[in-house]
Design a protein around this motif. Structure first.
Motif, mmCIF file in Angstrom:
data_model
loop_
_atom_site.group_PDB
_atom_site.id
_atom_site.type_symbol
_atom_site.label_atom_id
_atom_site.label_comp_id
_atom_site.label_asym_id
_atom_site.label_seq_id
_atom_site.Cartn_x
_atom_site.Cartn_y
_atom_site.Cartn_z
ATOM 1 N N LEU B 151 0.881 -1.172 0.000
ATOM 2 C CA LEU B 151 0.000 0.000 0.000
ATOM 3 C C LEU B 151 0.918 1.222 0.000
ATOM 4 O O LEU B 151 2.014 1.174 0.554
ATOM 5 C CB LEU B 151 -0.865 0.027 1.269
ATOM 6 N N SER B 152 0.490 2.321 -0.632
ATOM 7 C CA SER B 152 1.335 3.515 -0.537
ATOM 8 C C SER B 152 0.464 4.751 -0.369
ATOM 9 O O SER B 152 -0.702 4.771 -0.780
ATOM 10 C CB SER B 152 2.235 3.645 -1.762
ATOM 11 N N TRP B 153 1.026 5.740 0.286
ATOM 12 C CA TRP B 153 0.279 6.922 0.686
ATOM 13 C C TRP B 153 1.100 8.161 0.368
ATOM 14 O O TRP B 153 2.327 8.101 0.366
ATOM 15 C CB TRP B 153 -0.027 6.873 2.199
ATOM 16 N N GLU B 154 0.408 9.285 0.133
ATOM 17 C CA GLU B 154 1.129 10.525 -0.163
ATOM 18 C C GLU B 154 1.640 11.186 1.116
ATOM 19 O O GLU B 154 2.656 11.872 1.110
ATOM 20 C CB GLU B 154 0.220 11.527 -0.899
ATOM 21 N N GLN B 155 0.903 10.989 2.231
ATOM 22 C CA GLN B 155 1.229 11.690 3.474
ATOM 23 C C GLN B 155 2.644 11.342 3.958
ATOM 24 O O GLN B 155 3.048 10.188 3.887
ATOM 25 C CB GLN B 155 0.236 11.313 4.591
ATOM 26 N N PRO B 156 3.382 12.350 4.469
ATOM 27 C CA PRO B 156 4.733 12.083 4.968
ATOM 28 C C PRO B 156 4.713 11.264 6.267
ATOM 29 O O PRO B 156 5.652 10.534 6.547
ATOM 30 C CB PRO B 156 5.315 13.473 5.219
ATOM 31 N N VAL B 157 3.649 11.404 7.047
ATOM 32 C CA VAL B 157 3.536 10.594 8.261
ATOM 33 C C VAL B 157 2.291 9.709 8.135
ATOM 34 O O VAL B 157 1.174 10.216 7.993
ATOM 35 C CB VAL B 157 3.430 11.469 9.534
ATOM 36 N N VAL B 158 2.517 8.412 8.135
ATOM 37 C CA VAL B 158 1.396 7.472 8.143
ATOM 38 C C VAL B 158 1.502 6.685 9.444
ATOM 39 O O VAL B 158 2.448 5.917 9.640
ATOM 40 C CB VAL B 158 1.441 6.535 6.920
ATOM 41 N N ALA B 159 0.569 6.948 10.357
ATOM 42 C CA ALA B 159 0.652 6.358 11.692
ATOM 43 C C ALA B 159 0.140 4.922 11.685
ATOM 44 O O ALA B 159 -0.640 4.519 10.818
ATOM 45 C CB ALA B 159 -0.158 7.197 12.678
ATOM 46 N N ASP B 160 0.615 4.155 12.657
ATOM 47 C CA ASP B 160 0.140 2.783 12.789
ATOM 48 C C ASP B 160 0.372 2.330 14.221
ATOM 49 O O ASP B 160 1.086 2.991 14.992
ATOM 50 C CB ASP B 160 0.861 1.864 11.802
ATOM 51 N N LYS B 161 -0.230 1.224 14.562
ATOM 52 C CA LYS B 161 -0.185 0.718 15.929
ATOM 53 C C LYS B 161 -0.212 -0.791 15.864
ATOM 54 O O LYS B 161 -0.900 -1.367 15.023
ATOM 55 C CB LYS B 161 -1.415 1.269 16.679
ATOM 56 N N HIS B 162 0.589 -1.431 16.697
ATOM 57 C CA HIS B 162 0.513 -2.890 16.766
ATOM 58 C C HIS B 162 0.693 -3.345 18.202
ATOM 59 O O HIS B 162 1.516 -2.807 18.927
ATOM 60 C CB HIS B 162 1.591 -3.544 15.901
ATOM 61 N N SER B 163 -0.084 -4.342 18.593
ATOM 62 C CA SER B 163 0.127 -4.949 19.901
ATOM 63 C C SER B 163 0.598 -6.376 19.690
ATOM 64 O O SER B 163 0.053 -7.089 18.848
ATOM 65 C CB SER B 163 -1.165 -4.951 20.712
ATOM 66 N N ILE B 164 1.643 -6.768 20.425
ATOM 67 C CA ILE B 164 2.140 -8.122 20.187
ATOM 68 C C ILE B 164 1.270 -9.183 20.854
ATOM 69 O O ILE B 164 1.526 -10.370 20.732
ATOM 70 C CB ILE B 164 3.627 -8.312 20.564
ATOM 71 N N GLY B 165 0.213 -8.749 21.525
ATOM 72 C CA GLY B 165 -0.833 -9.701 21.900
ATOM 73 C C GLY B 165 -0.570 -10.524 23.137
ATOM 74 O O GLY B 165 0.407 -10.321 23.854
ATOM 75 N N GLY B 166 -1.493 -11.433 23.382
ATOM 76 C CA GLY B 166 -1.383 -12.308 24.537
ATOM 77 C C GLY B 166 -2.179 -11.827 25.733
ATOM 78 O O GLY B 166 -2.221 -12.491 26.759
ATOM 79 N N VAL B 167 -2.822 -10.645 25.609
ATOM 80 C CA VAL B 167 -3.586 -10.111 26.738
ATOM 81 C C VAL B 167 -5.072 -10.092 26.390
ATOM 82 O O VAL B 167 -5.459 -9.602 25.334
ATOM 83 C CB VAL B 167 -3.112 -8.686 27.083
ATOM 84 N N ALA B 168 -5.893 -10.610 27.279
ATOM 85 C CA ALA B 168 -7.329 -10.685 27.018
ATOM 86 C C ALA B 168 -7.959 -9.297 27.079
ATOM 87 O O ALA B 168 -7.584 -8.464 27.897
ATOM 88 C CB ALA B 168 -7.993 -11.611 28.029
ATOM 89 N N GLY B 169 -8.912 -9.057 26.186
ATOM 90 C CA GLY B 169 -9.680 -7.816 26.227
ATOM 91 C C GLY B 169 -8.871 -6.565 25.933
ATOM 92 O O GLY B 169 -9.245 -5.460 26.307
ATOM 93 N N ASN B 170 -7.743 -6.732 25.218
ATOM 94 C CA ASN B 170 -6.847 -5.608 24.932
ATOM 95 C C ASN B 170 -7.314 -4.900 23.661
ATOM 96 O O ASN B 170 -6.569 -4.775 22.702
ATOM 97 C CB ASN B 170 -5.426 -6.151 24.774
ATOM 98 N N ARG B 171 -8.569 -4.429 23.645
ATOM 99 C CA ARG B 171 -9.138 -3.926 22.394
ATOM 100 C C ARG B 171 -8.975 -2.418 22.263
ATOM 101 O O ARG B 171 -9.936 -1.674 22.055
ATOM 102 C CB ARG B 171 -10.620 -4.352 22.300
ATOM 103 N N VAL B 172 -7.735 -1.930 22.406
ATOM 104 C CA VAL B 172 -7.464 -0.495 22.342
ATOM 105 C C VAL B 172 -7.497 0.039 20.916
ATOM 106 O O VAL B 172 -7.725 1.232 20.698
ATOM 107 C CB VAL B 172 -6.080 -0.159 22.955
#
Lengths: 500, 500
Positions: B151-172
């Motif tokens: 995927l590619s975007w024009e914006q200079p900053v493309v934010a993202d978030k990842h959780s490495i998981g393993g925690v219940a109910g971590n639906r942030v």
């Protein structure tokens, strides 16, 4: 969920059950998950494959190898967890030592095909990456022997012989068995077929006579002749071993602990008591250095002690082929030649040494053994006569002569292109070449080595001959030979082999 | 050998070709060997299965997933060797470090399904047993990203978030995406579905709206709203990752280097530039100690640097569930509650912290960002409004209320049987319990936690409630709950938990 069984052939070697994707979703199971199947008071666990066409919703396919359930039986299917042994495999991968119960559970689950290929591979990789301790090896060997079918004998000394392999043309077994049985000892020898090599002892013996017998038939053959030369695969001495070997093959894994467990579990099940283990070492063999060979030998003896087996190891040269011929028929010719007092000297000498070690062990155990040396027995013709007896009892022609053993008639000779000394015969390349030529499936295919390491060669001398049964195979072998240096002649320009 | 192709469904997830045993013997190939298939100038390599019934002699079966060859095509079939990458896997298993080319070959062979399960498992076991060095991780991540769709975007900053998981109910994630997009930043978030957990973010979002979109559709959604909350599996950002995860699952393997490569290859393919990585640690989480979490964070940043990605890691408490609800619908309710200014405090606080980190990164990169804090944006209602926009554009109901989100109506409450303090909520047991109750397949199934670690409880207080959509599932969950201590209350007799 209730499903109706149908047998199904999906070409897998491992038993699985097939579920329609709709049923799989309802059950909440994915491919490689497990389900418990209950019917008529019987419970089985199956590894799941999910299909959208092959099995209709409401039905469950049972592959070949899955315990027989009659077509049309209605069974109750519920999701099942992983076997506990998977947890132990994970522990082994993490570098922990496994105890006897854990190894027993792994062996039981491998035997019953309860592990998926991913899990089975993890087991062989864990044993390779972290090694098996001596204690683990002892326990594993015992557990593997327990799940095998057992042979038993009245004799206090039951001799046996095993070579850990990797050397081309190392067909000493028929000669050793003939000499040992001729001396009045019992030696019920089971051998393997080739897996990655151009011939196993069973393949070579099949040139002379049938090699597949039941345990009862083996007992009769040995009772009559004192020995046998049969295929071990037919009698299930260590069913787990075959499954482990299959998983080790793709990555050519063969960790020492697993080798010992593999060999000794079979010997234990076969009822052998005194075993000589041939450990060839050197470039191209499975064991490369003398110190490694010594360590392996010590561990073989220690595990043998634990099982009550008497073991001697013969550390032998493994860098060169032993016989002249490589491939079933060509090796059979060498064997017969040695028994007739001729044939390749290294094959004769090595067979004599191994037989003498067995004689020493038997005498130490207080057995009355022919007081002649192995050489005397061989030279007297007694071993040849014993070999012909065994061939006859196994259903072959006892009067077979070397002229009856004709290799494939499509041949190609490879000659030296420089004067010099043969400095290397590449074991692995020779084996590969013989396989390309068609061995072991084409019994007559293979390679004959005319010059060995240390021999002089002048340009034009024949170094080796390829035999094949079809032109296609000969061409494939020729192509392989052109790309490698099977027999290497060190000329005067030795420092520079090639510029490119 | 010339064979005629027929497509065949054998319920495998991995492409294979089926040969009749007679043809296999002629070709000299066994199950799991490979054959080269040539037709019309095209060449493919297939892993062999041998069958005696399913495919007749003279024919070759091509399974689902095998590159399309028209039914009835006559193809030339010859034995083929193992891919060279198998040799590299063996080297890794022997503890050697792999170079970029070797890792590239492994990635290419996994992507093209050229490795058998035995070989693939050996790769994941080798990476686990011997670890991946930082350099290997960098190269692996790069290679894995290269084979993904971009995927590619024009914006200079493309934010993202990842959780490495393993925690219940971590639906942030839905909360973070809503806040960040409301602040005017671009955050094209792709998430996974549950594999072994009771809900992935994609499963939870599916309660609100569709989550499967093409790359073009994702581009449109993000252009319109600044964000998206879609399933990543539909866009093939890192096809190798899914295959590696499948092989890691049976043994629960998840070596740090592979985690980093998995996450960052996807982020790289997704065109993200500034990423916050949530690393929950503690008992029951994937990472158990703070020092381990710090090491992982440092490596994430180093590999990010190599790829030109700006990364910040948030080390968070992973020993307790984050939201109250566990399971798709229950988590969706928590998300909506937090966006509406209510809901579980830990879920609110954690979402705000992660969003603020993204704001800091964007400001450092010189982006004009809403100068309010994440809390101000959330409390202003802007995040809720942004979330409803995204739901609408993805085809859901923008006016959804918490009352619309009803969990399964078969319920069971579990109460404290002693007075005391809640000393532990077992993450893994909560997840397992929610799965037994039917999550994620039954969207309404799951668990609601009423008491958290540190809360007081008196005997009879409700500790948690199980929700299921069917009595069978409720019974299965009840059975599981009876065998374990999901929420542990430390009473006065804490020293002795149980006598048996």
């Amino acid at each position: 969920m209730e499903l109706t069984v149908e047998p199904i052939d999906i070409g897998t070697e491992r038993p699985v059950v097939l579920l329609n994707c709709a049923d799989a979703e309802t059950l909440g199971v994915h491919s490689l998950d497990r389900v418990e199947i209950d019917w008529d008071g019987t419970t089985e666990v199956g590894i799941v494959k999910v299909t959208d066409e092959l099995v209709a919703a409401g039905r469950i396919g049972a592959s070949h190898g899955f315990p027989e359930i009659t077509d049309g039986t209605v069974v109750a299917v519920t999701p099942a967890g992983q076997p506990e042994s998977v947890e132990s495999i994970r522990r082994k991968l993490d570098g922990r030592e496994l105890d006897s119960d854990e190894l027993g559970a792994i062996v039981a689950d491998i035997e019953a095909d309860r592990l998926s290929d991913l899990e089975l591979s993890a087991y062989v990789c864990a044993s390779h990456a972290n090694g098996l301790s001596l204690e683990e090896t002892k326990q594993l060997t015992e557990r593997m022997a327990e799940v095998g079918k057992q042979l038993s004998w009245e004799q206090p000394v039951v001799a046996d012989k095993h070579s850990i392999g990797g050397v081309a043309g190392n067909r000493v077994t028929p000669v050793v068995v003939a000499i040992v049985a001729a001396a009045g000892l019992t030696i019920p020898k089971t051998s393997s077929r080739a897996v990655t090599s151009p011939a196993g002892t069973a393949d070579t013996m099949e040139v002379f006579c049938p090699v597949e017998f039941s345990r009862e038939e083996i007992r009769d053959i040995v009772t009559e002749t004192g020995g046998c030369l049969v295929w071990g695969g037919a009698v299930d001495l260590s069913p787990v071993d075959d499954k482990v070997i299959r998983a080790q093959r793709p990555l050519s894994l063969d960790p020492p602990g697993q080798v010992i467990a593999s060999v000794l579990s079979k010997k234990q099940s076969a009822g052998s008591s005194h075993i000589v283990v041939d450990i060839p070492y050197g470039a191209g063999a499975k064991v490369t250095s003398l110190s490694e060979a010594r360590d392996l030998a010590d561990d073989f003896r220690r595990v043998g002690d634990h099982l009550g087996l008497t073991i001697e190891c013969a550390l032998t040269r493994g860098s060169d082929p032993i016989g002249h011929g490589i491939g079933p028929v060509l090796e059979a010719r060498d064997v017969l030649a040695v028994l007739e007092g001729e044939g390749p000297e290294p094959l004769r000498i090595k067979s004599l040494r191994l037989a003498d070690i067995i004689f020493d062990m038997a005498r130490e155990a207080g057995m009355p053994v022919d007081d002649r040396s192995a050489a005397d027995i061989l030279d007297s013709g007694a071993a040849l006569s014993k070999f012909r007896d065994i061939v006859a009892v196994q259903g072959g022609d006892p009067d077979v002569s070397r002229d009856d053993l004709q290799p494939g008639d499509r041949t190609e000779t490879v000659t030296a292109d420089t004067d010099g000394l043969v400095v290397d015969v590449d074991n692995q390349a020779v084996s590969q070449l013989a396989r390309r030529a068609g061995a072991p499936n084409d019994h007559g295919a293979g390679v004959v080595i005319h010059r060995r390491t240390g021999d002089k060669a002048v340009a034009g001398d024949v170094l080796y001959t390829i035999h094949a049964e079809s032109s296609d195979r000969l061409e494939a072998a020729r192509e392989y030979a052109a790309g490698d240096e099977i027999v290497r002649v060190g000329g005067r320009d030795e420092a520079l082999v090639e510029r490119r």
